[in-house]
Design a protein around this motif. Sequence first.
Motif, PDB file in Angstrom:
ATOM      1  N   GLY A   1       0.675  -1.369  -0.021  1.00 30.57           N
ATOM      2  CA  GLY A   1      -0.013   0.040   0.063  1.00 30.57           C
ATOM      3  C   GLY A   1       0.951   1.263  -0.139  1.00 30.57           C
ATOM      4  O   GLY A   1       2.155   1.333   0.303  1.00 30.57           O
TER       5      GLY A   1
ATOM      6  N   ALA B   1      -4.996   0.583   2.380  1.00 31.95           N
ATOM      7  CA  ALA B   1      -5.333   2.042   1.969  1.00 31.95           C
ATOM      8  C   ALA B   1      -6.148   2.712   2.897  1.00 31.95           C
ATOM      9  O   ALA B   1      -7.144   2.395   3.491  1.00 31.95           O
TER      10      ALA B   1
ATOM     11  N   THR C   1      -5.018   2.315  -5.107  1.00 33.09           N
ATOM     12  CA  THR C   1      -4.128   2.192  -4.204  1.00 33.09           C
ATOM     13  C   THR C   1      -2.764   2.779  -4.562  1.00 33.09           C
ATOM     14  O   THR C   1      -1.711   2.649  -3.864  1.00 33.09           O
TER      15      THR C   1
END
Lengths: 244, 269
Positions: free
Chosen positions: B35, B209, B232
């Motif tokens: 992420g 995220a 993301t």
Amino acid sequence: MVVKMYWISKGFIFTKVDSFVHKLDPRVKLLISIQFFTLALLVSDLIDLAIIFIGIILLASISKILSRLIRTMLFALLFSGIILGINIIAGYSFIYSLQIALRFVAIVCSTSIFFLITSPDELEYVLRWFRIPNDLVFAFVTAVRFVPIILLDALQIIDAQKSRGLELERGNPITRIKNFVPILVPLIVNEVIRSGELAEAMESRCYGVVKKPTVLYELQLNINDKLAIPFCTSIFILGLLFSI
Amino acid sequence: MIEFKNVNYIHVNGIQALKEINLSIKPKTINALVGSNGTGKTTLARHINGLLKPTSGNVLVFGKNTKKISVASLSKRIGMVFQNSNHQLFADTVKNEILFGLNNFETDSQIKKNRFEWALNFFDLKKYENTSPLKLSGGEKKRLCIASVLAWNPEVLILDEPTVGQDQVQKEKMLKFISNLNKQGKTIIIISHDLEFLWPLKPNTIVMAKGRIKKTGKMTDIFSDDELLNQTCLMRPQLLDLWMKLNIKEEPPGDITEATDAIRRINGS
């Protein structure tokens, strides 16, 4: 413990707040802080000290930093306890020892409040205004700027060593002090490396090429500053007369 | 083995770093937490060894609630290697650095000696035994950090950005270490932005995220999802990208050798 450290540390680090006091000229803020500092040094009885504390708390409330100042006070109280104990052991009366201990707290708070309401940038402008050499100003202001960064480093190191089985609160007082070695060594090494890198980065951005670098903004007193100076100074003079 | 049940975490500064996390990590698997920056990957990992406790919800590790166990006792089974090697190294020699964790967790001197020797040899640090850790290169420091954690033989290893500051040779060595450790039965959790590094390991991937888990699954499935990648800010690994652009239906290869073999086979040469 890490959470406690983080909580206390907020009592020493500047955070931008929208308040009347924060908007004052940094020289005025310094003047107010010096006035509190001087009074804390001069007063001699508990009632006078209480009045100073009320003044500091009022200023912190107006500045919207009371919760942070309370952290500073609690931290200073830890040391004032030691001062109280030493004075009592040395044979001074309890009241006198208490005055000395509280005076210490008042001095710490009057200094701390300046750093809580003055950003490192403003601090730099004030020091330059006093014609302090550029290198000294830069070194001092950088040290102030790095306090929160060093604190974050310390917290990271504590986490890293706790993950390897270090228990800071384990053992007798001597063992507990020894437990800090795995924290302090990497912290010091990191900061030495960082200071070297910072020096190189500054030099590669022409630091030191001119003796007196120019600044983008000049300090200027506005109407609030011009009103705050006589107001605070008159209270200070009254305080002086009262304490003498 | 490791379970997150409705975990929320609010930092002392009031920022909510984790939101409604539900996650299960199975034993003997390789897992990747991916992420963009500030999505809560490290915060999530710090809940596993109890450095952080959930504001609400529970984290169960080996069936025990982390709220009720100390970091030290959790760390005995869960080793965590931090991103910055310099945050960890403090001893005067490599030997003492490795022994630090062992001394905290292991009492049997014979086991201690065996584990110490294993860590030195497995991570190729024997020649540096009496050298100061501060004199090692970035890659060697990283290996020492992992060695000093694996020395006490934790069942789970969490690696926070293991490839930061590592050259390609060190990355390949790291890849082999991780793969070997997994074969020895260790559960591995890697936090990384380096998707090319993760790709050959084919980990179970957890995409985060804004403090939430967006998706979990096989790396191929995750990185085939264009919408998820856009949301993301993740880039598709190059070999998977190549496979998708060539529209090859076979399982994507783990490395360039496998890719070359597969393309030759498809072309019939």
